[in-house]
Design a protein around this motif. Structure first.
Motif, mmCIF file in Angstrom:
data_model
loop_
_atom_site.group_PDB
_atom_site.id
_atom_site.type_symbol
_atom_site.label_atom_id
_atom_site.label_comp_id
_atom_site.label_asym_id
_atom_site.label_seq_id
_atom_site.Cartn_x
_atom_site.Cartn_y
_atom_site.Cartn_z
ATOM 1 N N ASP A 77 0.818 -1.221 0.000
ATOM 2 C CA ASP A 77 0.000 0.000 0.000
ATOM 3 C C ASP A 77 0.852 1.272 0.000
ATOM 4 O O ASP A 77 0.326 2.381 0.093
ATOM 5 N N GLY A 78 2.179 1.114 -0.100
ATOM 6 C CA GLY A 78 3.069 2.266 -0.198
ATOM 7 C C GLY A 78 3.669 2.737 1.105
ATOM 8 O O GLY A 78 4.579 3.566 1.111
ATOM 9 N N ARG A 79 3.202 2.231 2.236
ATOM 10 C CA ARG A 79 3.740 2.657 3.522
ATOM 11 C C ARG A 79 5.159 2.125 3.744
ATOM 12 O O ARG A 79 5.469 1.000 3.380
ATOM 13 N N LEU A 80 5.969 2.978 4.345
ATOM 14 C CA LEU A 80 7.289 2.547 4.801
ATOM 15 C C LEU A 80 7.162 2.092 6.247
ATOM 16 O O LEU A 80 6.558 2.786 7.061
ATOM 17 N N VAL A 81 7.722 0.940 6.572
ATOM 18 C CA VAL A 81 7.680 0.422 7.936
ATOM 19 C C VAL A 81 9.098 0.369 8.481
ATOM 20 O O VAL A 81 9.981 -0.254 7.891
ATOM 21 N N ARG A 82 9.317 1.062 9.597
ATOM 22 C CA ARG A 82 10.604 1.041 10.300
ATOM 23 C C ARG A 82 10.500 0.053 11.448
ATOM 24 O O ARG A 82 9.600 0.136 12.279
ATOM 25 N N LEU A 83 11.413 -0.920 11.482
ATOM 26 C CA LEU A 83 11.383 -1.945 12.518
ATOM 27 C C LEU A 83 11.771 -1.337 13.865
ATOM 28 O O LEU A 83 12.851 -0.760 14.006
ATOM 29 N N ILE A 84 10.883 -1.470 14.856
ATOM 30 C CA ILE A 84 11.099 -0.890 16.181
ATOM 31 C C ILE A 84 12.203 -1.640 16.924
ATOM 32 O O ILE A 84 12.324 -2.857 16.846
ATOM 33 N N GLY A 85 12.989 -0.879 17.683
ATOM 34 C CA GLY A 85 13.888 -1.485 18.664
ATOM 35 C C GLY A 85 15.246 -1.909 18.162
ATOM 36 O O GLY A 85 16.076 -2.368 18.952
ATOM 37 N N ILE A 86 15.496 -1.776 16.856
ATOM 38 C CA ILE A 86 16.797 -2.157 16.318
ATOM 39 C C ILE A 86 17.339 -1.050 15.422
ATOM 40 O O ILE A 86 16.607 -0.153 14.991
ATOM 41 N N ASP A 87 18.614 -1.133 15.148
ATOM 42 C CA ASP A 87 19.262 -0.187 14.248
ATOM 43 C C ASP A 87 20.233 -0.978 13.390
ATOM 44 O O ASP A 87 21.203 -1.555 13.896
ATOM 45 N N SER A 88 19.953 -1.043 12.107
ATOM 46 C CA SER A 88 20.826 -1.741 11.173
ATOM 47 C C SER A 88 21.814 -0.740 10.580
ATOM 48 O O SER A 88 21.519 0.456 10.494
ATOM 49 N N LYS A 158 21.752 -3.998 15.699
ATOM 50 C CA LYS A 158 21.954 -3.889 17.138
ATOM 51 C C LYS A 158 20.731 -3.208 17.726
ATOM 52 O O LYS A 158 19.958 -2.555 17.016
ATOM 53 N N THR A 159 20.535 -3.381 19.014
ATOM 54 C CA THR A 159 19.355 -2.787 19.638
ATOM 55 C C THR A 159 19.539 -1.283 19.816
ATOM 56 O O THR A 159 20.650 -0.801 20.044
ATOM 57 N N ARG A 160 18.444 -0.575 19.690
ATOM 58 C CA ARG A 160 18.464 0.857 19.988
ATOM 59 C C ARG A 160 17.046 1.317 20.271
ATOM 60 O O ARG A 160 16.126 1.066 19.485
ATOM 61 N N VAL A 161 16.855 1.976 21.403
ATOM 62 C CA VAL A 161 15.537 2.469 21.814
ATOM 63 C C VAL A 161 15.436 3.953 21.483
ATOM 64 O O VAL A 161 16.316 4.736 21.835
ATOM 65 N N TYR A 162 14.379 4.319 20.802
ATOM 66 C CA TYR A 162 14.083 5.727 20.570
ATOM 67 C C TYR A 162 12.984 6.139 21.551
ATOM 68 O O TYR A 162 13.226 6.836 22.504
ATOM 69 N N GLN A 163 11.793 5.690 21.337
ATOM 70 C CA GLN A 163 10.707 5.932 22.299
ATOM 71 C C GLN A 163 9.969 4.636 22.623
ATOM 72 O O GLN A 163 9.717 4.327 23.772
ATOM 73 N N ASN A 164 9.639 3.876 21.603
ATOM 74 C CA ASN A 164 8.955 2.603 21.817
ATOM 75 C C ASN A 164 9.910 1.592 22.454
ATOM 76 O O ASN A 164 10.997 1.342 21.929
ATOM 77 N N ASP A 165 9.500 1.006 23.582
ATOM 78 C CA ASP A 165 10.443 0.130 24.296
ATOM 79 C C ASP A 165 9.788 -1.098 24.911
ATOM 80 O O ASP A 165 10.319 -1.683 25.855
ATOM 81 N N TYR A 166 8.639 -1.522 24.380
ATOM 82 C CA TYR A 166 7.902 -2.634 24.988
ATOM 83 C C TYR A 166 8.766 -3.888 25.119
ATOM 84 O O TYR A 166 8.694 -4.593 26.122
ATOM 85 N N PHE A 167 9.604 -4.170 24.112
ATOM 86 C CA PHE A 167 10.399 -5.392 24.100
ATOM 87 C C PHE A 167 11.888 -5.142 24.316
ATOM 88 O O PHE A 167 12.709 -5.997 23.983
#
Length: 286
Positions: A77-88, A158-167
């Motif tokens: 549908d054209g949306r970009l999805v950024r995976l939460i909680g990690i930084d590649s 590697k892991t990286r928290v911005y704001q979302n941190d449930y896991f």
């Protein structure tokens, strides 16, 4: 005052400070994640494994169009999805030769792992959009594999928290196994935690990992400052101290730790502000 007396005094003061801290604010969910046994973690040759960081439900089923890089995908549908909680590692699309180490490998791995038209499940956290308008989500295959875990487990993020941190605690545990085995990016010198002595001018205003021993602390202004090797000051906001109970409830003096965050140099000393407990971890190896 000799060294022994100084350390004893600091420990006493530290104990007084901890008595002022609020009780642990860790959620029941995070506590349950911490208690989940490590024996549940199984590495397979194809990178798949049952998800440790599994939600109670999925919020949306979507169709993949293509993989942008190691932590971003585009939906049909054209949306970009950024995976939460990690930084590649970052790809420089204009000058590919300037891309970070393992950036291309991470994208290649994810493109082999996923196929266009594949159905995926999304699970959301507190914040659903980032400042660039990308959808923020934990992403799962229909077989229940968690993409964030897959990438961490293989050493492509590697892991990286911005704001979302449930896991965040769960994902940190997955990362730690890959780090210990020196898989993927953890085998590259660019991602090695540096000592305070190794920091140079070019490290200013950059996100870095630094390892050292806690040699003291200060309460000054709005921060509690942990001092590493007497040269790096790690600031923990006093107003946010409850989030750091997993660290602050420990006797940290003479303890080896790894800290991560944006470094700056002020008043002839290195400083780093820790806004989330994921930025401070105990070293479990030399």
């Amino acid at each position: 005052m000799n060294t022994v007396q100084l350390l004893s005094s600091l420990k006493s003061l530290l104990g007084v400070f901890f008595l002022l801290l609020p009780l642990s604010f860790s959620s029941t969910t995070q506590a349950a994640q911490t208690e989940k046994p490590l024996r549940e973690f199984k590495v397979q040759n194809n990178g798949s494994a049952p998800a440790l960081c599994a939600p109670t439900h999925f919020d949306e089923e979507v169709e993949l169009q293509y993989v942008n890089d190691g932590d971003t995908i585009t939906l049909k549908d054209g949306r970009l999805v950024r995976l939460i909680g990690i930084d590649s590692p970052e790809i420089d699309f204009q000058y590919p030769e300037l891309s970070q180490a393992y950036a291309e490998e991470a994208r290649h791995f994810l493109r082999q792992y996923l196929k266009p038209g594949q159905l995926l499940n999304l699970s959301f956290d507190k914040r659903r959009l980032d400042p660039y308008g990308r959808t923020l989500a934990y992403v799962y295959t229909r077989n229940g594999e968690h993409l964030q875990e897959v990438l961490l487990r293989q050493g492509f993020a590697k892991t990286r928290v911005y704001q979302n941190d449930y896991f965040w605690q769960c994902l940190n545990r997955v990362e730690l196994i890959a780090r210990d085995k020196k898989l993927g990016l953890w085998s590259h010198p660019d991602y090695r935690a540096r000592t305070v002595e190794e920091l140079v001018r070019e490290d200013r205003n950059r996100w870095r990992e630094v390892k050292g021993v806690v040699t003291g602390y200060e309460r000054k202004g709005q921060y509690l400052w942990l001092i590493l090797d007497e040269k790096l000051y790690v600031g923990i906001p006093r107003a946010e101290s409850g989030k750091f109970s997993n660290i602050l409830n420990l006797d940290l003096l003479e303890t080896p730790v790894i800290v991560r965050g944006s470094l700056y140099y002020s008043y002839k000393k290195w400083q780093l502000i820790s806004s989330h407990p994921s930025q401070i971890s105990l070293q479990n190896r030399p």
